[in-house]
Scaffold this motif. Structure first.
Motif, PDB file in Angstrom:
ATOM      1  N   VAL A 156       0.881  -1.174   0.000  1.00 28.54           N
ATOM      2  CA  VAL A 156       0.000   0.000   0.000  1.00 28.54           C
ATOM      3  C   VAL A 156       0.915   1.220   0.000  1.00 28.54           C
ATOM      4  O   VAL A 156       1.837   1.302   0.818  1.00 28.54           O
ATOM      5  CB  VAL A 156      -0.929   0.013   1.233  1.00 28.54           C
ATOM      6  N   ARG A 176      -9.713   1.634  11.150  1.00 32.75           N
ATOM      7  CA  ARG A 176      -9.391   2.895  10.465  1.00 32.75           C
ATOM      8  C   ARG A 176     -10.459   3.937  10.737  1.00 32.75           C
ATOM      9  O   ARG A 176     -10.163   5.095  11.053  1.00 32.75           O
ATOM     10  CB  ARG A 176      -9.246   2.675   8.964  1.00 32.75           C
ATOM     11  N   HIS A 193      -5.635   1.630   4.647  1.00 36.87           N
ATOM     12  CA  HIS A 193      -4.999   2.752   3.952  1.00 36.87           C
ATOM     13  C   HIS A 193      -3.637   3.083   4.549  1.00 36.87           C
ATOM     14  O   HIS A 193      -3.102   4.172   4.297  1.00 36.87           O
ATOM     15  CB  HIS A 193      -5.868   4.014   3.948  1.00 36.87           C
TER      16      HIS A 193
END
Length: 142
Positions: free
Chosen positions: A11, A75, A101
């Motif tokens: 990521v 998150r 993320h």
């Protein structure tokens, strides 16, 4: 002494924070409280510790595909890790990293479990494939 690792981006992004390290895999479904980022898995070495805002260094995911839902909720609640460094890429781990993320890396030139200790300061630049580790003892000596 600073240590640099090279690895593969999973990521993208850049993040830094204190390391939280375990040699044990973490179960996404039932092993983590997504509201606090606290490991709640019975008999886990990190039980009672939160990874919120930390660089989580571990072998990878275990258990069911609950990783994606658990880490998505973490998150949203602000309890996700700042970054992931892990050794084994699985679909569970990939999904968890993507929904979080958080900058994430794997496939290192050296095993991060032998280079990083809990409390070290870690800067993860997944875009460049670099991990910079400032050892805790060196930070405290300054």
């Amino acid at each position: 002494m600073n240590v640099t690792l090279h690895g593969r981006k999973v990521v993208p992004g850049v993040a830094e924070g204190e390391a939280l390290v375990t040699n044990e895999r973490i179960s996404g479904w039932g092993g983590v409280d997504p509201r606090t980022g606290t490991v709640i898995e019975t008999r886990h070495a990190l039980r009672g510790q939160s990874f919120a805002g930390k660089v989580l260094v571990f072998p990878g995911a275990k258990g069911s595909s609950g990783w994606s839902a658990t880490f998505h909720m973490a998150r949203l609640s602000g309890a996700a890790p700042a970054a992931f460094l892990f050794n084994e890429m699985t679909t569970k781990m990939a999904l968890g990293a993507v929904v979080t993320h958080a900058p994430s890396m794997t496939d290192f030139d050296r095993d991060p479990l032998t280079c990083v200790e809990t409390g070290d300061w870690v800067r993860v630049d997944a875009d460049q494939g670099l991990v910079e580790i400032t050892k805790k003892k060196d930070r405290l000596a300054k």
